[in-house]
Scaffold this motif. Structure first.
Motif, PDB file in Angstrom:
ATOM      1  N   THR A  94       0.844  -1.196   0.000  1.00 45.16           N
ATOM      2  CA  THR A  94       0.000   0.000   0.000  1.00 45.16           C
ATOM      3  C   THR A  94       0.877   1.242   0.000  1.00 45.16           C
ATOM      4  O   THR A  94       1.733   1.391   0.869  1.00 45.16           O
ATOM      5  N   TYR A  95       0.651   2.119  -0.956  1.00 42.68           N
ATOM      6  CA  TYR A  95       1.414   3.377  -1.021  1.00 42.68           C
ATOM      7  C   TYR A  95       0.534   4.412  -1.690  1.00 42.68           C
ATOM      8  O   TYR A  95       0.287   4.356  -2.894  1.00 42.68           O
ATOM      9  N   THR A  96       0.051   5.344  -0.911  1.00 39.79           N
ATOM     10  CA  THR A  96      -0.940   6.308  -1.406  1.00 39.79           C
ATOM     11  C   THR A  96      -0.424   7.732  -1.333  1.00 39.79           C
ATOM     12  O   THR A  96      -1.213   8.665  -1.176  1.00 39.79           O
ATOM     13  N   ARG A  97       0.881   7.955  -1.407  1.00 39.43           N
ATOM     14  CA  ARG A  97       1.424   9.314  -1.309  1.00 39.43           C
ATOM     15  C   ARG A  97       1.021  10.127  -2.538  1.00 39.43           C
ATOM     16  O   ARG A  97       0.948   9.620  -3.652  1.00 39.43           O
ATOM     17  N   ALA A  98       0.797  11.408  -2.298  1.00 34.37           N
ATOM     18  CA  ALA A  98       0.405  12.299  -3.390  1.00 34.37           C
ATOM     19  C   ALA A  98       1.551  12.440  -4.385  1.00 34.37           C
ATOM     20  O   ALA A  98       2.710  12.598  -4.003  1.00 34.37           O
ATOM     21  N   GLY A  99       1.206  12.391  -5.637  1.00 34.22           N
ATOM     22  CA  GLY A  99       2.195  12.575  -6.685  1.00 34.22           C
ATOM     23  C   GLY A  99       2.935  11.329  -7.094  1.00 34.22           C
ATOM     24  O   GLY A  99       3.771  11.381  -8.013  1.00 34.22           O
ATOM     25  N   PHE A 100       2.672  10.187  -6.446  1.00 37.66           N
ATOM     26  CA  PHE A 100       3.361   8.950  -6.802  1.00 37.66           C
ATOM     27  C   PHE A 100       2.523   8.160  -7.789  1.00 37.66           C
ATOM     28  O   PHE A 100       1.382   7.804  -7.506  1.00 37.66           O
ATOM     29  N   ASP A 154       1.670   0.060   5.372  1.00 35.90           N
ATOM     30  CA  ASP A 154       1.138  -1.232   5.812  1.00 35.90           C
ATOM     31  C   ASP A 154       1.513  -1.522   7.258  1.00 35.90           C
ATOM     32  O   ASP A 154       0.693  -2.047   8.022  1.00 35.90           O
ATOM     33  N   VAL A 155       2.734  -1.182   7.645  1.00 31.17           N
ATOM     34  CA  VAL A 155       3.155  -1.398   9.038  1.00 31.17           C
ATOM     35  C   VAL A 155       2.387  -0.476   9.977  1.00 31.17           C
ATOM     36  O   VAL A 155       2.130  -0.823  11.139  1.00 31.17           O
TER      37      VAL A 155
END
Length: 618
Positions: free
Chosen positions: A180-186, A202-203
Motif C-alpha cells: 500500500t502506497y498512497t502518497r500524493a504525486g506517486f 502497511d506497518v
C-alpha cells in the motif's frame, strides 16, 4: 492472499437452539461444551485425532460423556475448524483464521504422534507459506492480538515480526509483491521500482505493541530517515489533529503512542521534519504528557528550527492551557535556545569548518531570526500579552542574528499600538534591542513620526539618519573619530554624544528635545494618514531632496562662519548655542542679538563635519 482447503465432504454443522451437531446416521455419544454452545459429537472420529479428548474420555465406555473445553483458544470458531477436519468436512484456511486454528490444534494436541498427516502439521506448513506473502504476514500478526498468550508461547508473533522485518530489509529492486502506497504525486507506472518507504503504510496499520516490535527490530539496519518516515506515517494514522473531550479513554492510548514515537525518533538531525515535531509538541500539550517528553520534543525541534514554518508555531496556541498562561512563548524561546546551542556546536572555530558550512550556518541563523520576528509580529496584537514575554523572546537571539531590524521594529510598533499604557521603563526595555543602524529609510521615517516610541529612540534614529546623510555628502570620507562613533552600537553612540553634550552645554539637551518635538509636529495630517495605512507604506522622501536640504544648510553655516572670520568674531562651540558678544577691529565689545530660530540637528551635524580635518585624496 493465500488460501488452503482441507477435506472433501460438504456436510455442515447444523444448529438447533443452542446445540450444534453433525448429521450422521449414528447417534452422538460425546457432548462437548464450549462456552455457551453445546456440541453433539461422536468419539470415533474425534478421539483418534485429538490427544486431549483421549485423556478426558474413556473410549471403552459406550455411554454419552460430557467434556467442557472453555479454555480452547479461538473459542467456538476455532473448535469447529478442528472438528470439521476430524469429520473430513471441507474447511478453508487463510491469514484471517490460520492463527486461531493453529492455536486450537495445539490445544487439542492434534499432532502427528497420534495420526500421520494430522491437522497441526498441515497448519504449520500453510502458516509458513502465509509468512512468505507481505500483506498476509501483516494480517496474521494482527490476528495474534486476540490470542496474545498462545501466540507468544507458540512463537507465532515472533515469526510474523521476523517475516515482516526480512521483507523490509529486502533490496528495493527485489520488491515485487503488493503493498500500500498512497502518497500524493506517486504514480507506480512512472517508477521502475518501489519507493524506499514502500512498507510504512502497511506497518502503520498494526497495533502499537506490534508496531513497536517491528520498529525495534529494523531500526538498527535501515537509514534513520526511514525510521522517521515510519513514525510520521504511524502518527498520522493513529493520532488526531485535535483532542476530543468526549473520548477520555482514548487519551491514555494517544499519550502512549506519542511517548513511544518520541522515544524512537533517531538522533540524527533531519530524520523527521520540524513541522512533524511541532505537531507532536502541540499534541503533547493537549494529552498532558510528561515534562520529560515535552522537553525532548523541544530539543529535537530546536536543533532544526530554521526549517520551521510560521503557521506551525502559531498552532501551539491552540491548547487551552497554553493560550491562558502564554506557555507557547516559553516553548518557542526554549526551542530558540536549543538552536543556539546546536549552532555554536557546529560553528566552533576549531572544528575545521569550511567556508560553505559557515555561510550555511549564518543563513540558518538569519532564517531563525526572521521566523522569530514574524512570530512576534503575529502575537504582538494580543491585548493580554505581557511585555516581559516579548522582551525575553526578542533578546534570545544574539545581536548579529538579524541582518536588518525592520521586522523587529514592526513588532515594537504593533505592540505599542495595542498596549499604549505600558510604562516608560518598559518601553525602553522593549526598544533596547533595536539597532537604528539596521533600519531602512522607510522604517526610519516611520519611527521619527511614531508618538509611541521613547524619545531616546527617536533621537537615535534622527542622529543615525543625519550622520548617514552627512557621510554620503562628504566626497573624501569622515574623520576616524566619527567613523568610530558610527561603528559603535546605537545605544553607546547616543550615550557618548549625550555625555559630550552635557559637558559642553547644559542647554543642549533641552534644545535637542525641543527639536525632536518640533520634528514630530511637522505635517500632522500626513502623519495621521500614515498611521492609518500602517507601517507597510510609510512616507518616502526623495533622496535628492534630502541631499539638497543638507547642502543648503551646510552652505548657510559656511557663509556665516566666513562672515564671522572677516569681522573677527569668536565662535565658542558648534553645538548650536548662539554667541553673546563679538570683538570688533578697534577692540571694543559689541552686543549681539540671539537668533530667533535654533539650528536643526542636520545643521549641527553638517557643521560638525565641516570642522573635521579633510583627508587628502590619493
Amino acid at each position: 492472499m493465500k488460501f488452503m482447503k482441507i477435506g472433501t465432504r460438504l456436510e455442515a454443522i447444523l444448529t438447533k437452539e443452542a446445540t450444534r451437531y453433525v448429521t450422521l446416521d449414528v447417534s452422538s455419544d460425546l457432548t462437548v461444551q464450549v462456552n455457551n454452545t453445546k456440541y453433539l459429537l461422536h468419539k470415533f472420529p474425534l478421539l483418534s485425532k485429538c490427544g486431549l479428548l483421549q485423556q478426558l474420555c474413556d473410549p471403552t465406555n459406550s455411554d454419552n460423556q460430557t467434556v467442557e473445553l472453555h479454555e480452547i483458544p479461538g473459542g467456538e470458531e476455532a473448535f469447529e475448524l478442528c472438528i470439521k477436519f476430524c469429520y473430513g468436512i471441507s474447511i478453508n484456511l487463510s491469514a484471517h483464521n490460520i492463527v486461531q486454528a493453529l492455536c486450537a490444534s495445539h490445544f487439542l494436541q492434534m499432532s502427528d504422534a497420534l495420526e500421520k498427516g494430522n491437522l497441526t502439521n498441515k497448519l504449520e506448513y500453510f502458516f509458513g507459506s502465509v509468512l512468505q506473502a507481505w500483506k498476509d504476514s501483516i494480517l496474521a500478526l494482527q490476528t495474534t492480538q486476540a490470542l496474545p498468550t498462545w501466540s507468544e508461547n507458540l512463537n507465532i508473533t515472533g515469526r510474523c515480526v521476523d517475516a515482516i522485518a526480512r521483507k523490509i530489509w529486502t533490496d528495493l529492486t527485489n520488491v515485487t509483491w503488493s503493498y500500500t502506497y498512497t502518497r500524493a504525486g506517486f504514480i507506480r507506472k512512472a517508477h521502475a521500482g518501489a519507493p524506499r518507504d514502500w512498507w510504512t503504510e502497511d506497518v502503520a496499520d498494526l497495533d502499537l505493541q506490534f508496531f513497536r516490535r517491528v520498529i525495534l527490530v529494523v531500526r538498527s539496519s535501515i537509514p534513520p530517515a526511514l525510521v522517521g518516515e515510519a513514525l510520521h506515517v504511524y502518527a498520522c494514522q493513529h493520532l488526531p489533529d485535535e483532542l476530543d473531550p468526549n473520548s477520555s479513554g482514548s487519551v491514555v492510548k494517544h499519550r502512549e503512542i506519542l511517548e513511544f514515537i518520541v522515544s524512537q525518533i533517531p538522533t540524527r538531525k533531519g530524520s523527521v521534519s520540524t513541522s512533524f515535531l511541532l505537531r507532536l509538541l502541540r499534541l503533547a500539550n493537549q494529552f498532558c504528557v510528561s515534562d520529560r517528553v515535552v522537553a525532548e520534543i523541544m530539543r529535537l525541534a530546536g536543533r532544526q528550527l530554521e526549517e520551521a514554518k510560521l503557521v506551525d508555531l502559531l498552532k501551539l496556541r491552540s491548547s487551552p492551557s497554553c493560550s491562558t498562561s502564554f506557555n507557547y512563548i516559553d516553548m518557542v524561546k526554549a526551542m530558540a535556545e536549543h538552536f543556539l546551542v546546536e549552532h555554536r556546536r557546529t560553528s566552533y572555530p576549531d572544528s575545521g569548518e569550511r567556508q560553505s558550512d559557515s555561510e550555511r550556518s549564518h543563513q540558518s541563523m538569519t532564517r531563525v531570526a526572521k521566523l522569530i520576528d514574524s512570530y512576534l509580529f503575529e502575537i504582538a496584537a494580543d491585548p493580554n500579552l505581557p511585555v516581559t514575554k516579548v522582551i525575553e523572546l526578542t533578546n534570545t537571539l544574539p545581536d548579529n542574528a538579524r541582518a536588518d531590524h525592520d521586522d523587529l521594529y514592526r513588532v515594537i510598533d504593533t505592540y505599542l499600538k495595542e498596549h499604549p499604557d505600558i510604562s516608560k521603563s518598559e518601553k525602553k526595555k522593549l526598544c533596547h534591542k533595536l539597532d537604528c543602524r539596521k533600519l531602512s529609510t522607510d522604517a526610519c521615517m516611520h519611527a521619527v513620526q511614531n508618538d509611541q516610541l521613547p524619545l531616546r529612540t527617536v533621537v537615535q534614529v534622527l542622529l543615525q539618519e543625519h550622520v548617514r546623510a552627512a557621510m554620503a555628502m562628504s566626497p573624501v570620507g569622515l574623520h576616524g573619530n566619527v567613523k568610530a562613533m558610527l561603528s559603535a552600537p546605537t545605544g553607546d553612540m547616543a550615550k557618548d554624544m549625550t555625555l559630550a553634550t552635557k559637558g559642553k552645554d547644559p542647554m543642549n539637551g533641552r534644545m535637542m528635545a525641543s527639536n525632536v518635538n518640533g520634528q514630530r509636529s511637522i505635517d500632522q495630517s500626513s502623519h495621521e494618514d500614515h498611521q492609518r495605512r500602517g507601517m507597510t507604506s510609510p512616507p518616502v522622501f526623495d533622496k535628492a531632496t534630502i541631499e539638497a536640504v543638507e547642502v543648503d544648510q551646510a552652505s548657510e553655516i559656511a557663509e556665516e562662519d566666513d562672515s564671522k572670520s572677516r569681522t573677527g568674531s569668536k565662535v565658542v562651540n558648534f553645538s548650536g548655542r548662539p554667541a553673546t558678544s563679538e570683538v570688533t577691529q578697534d577692540g571694543h565689545s559689541k552686543k549681539k542679538m540671539k537668533p530667533k530660530r535654533m539650528p536643526s540637528i542636520s545643521s549641527m551635524i553638517a557643521k560638525l563635519t565641516s570642522k573635521l580635518p579633510i583627508q587628502k585624496q590619493r
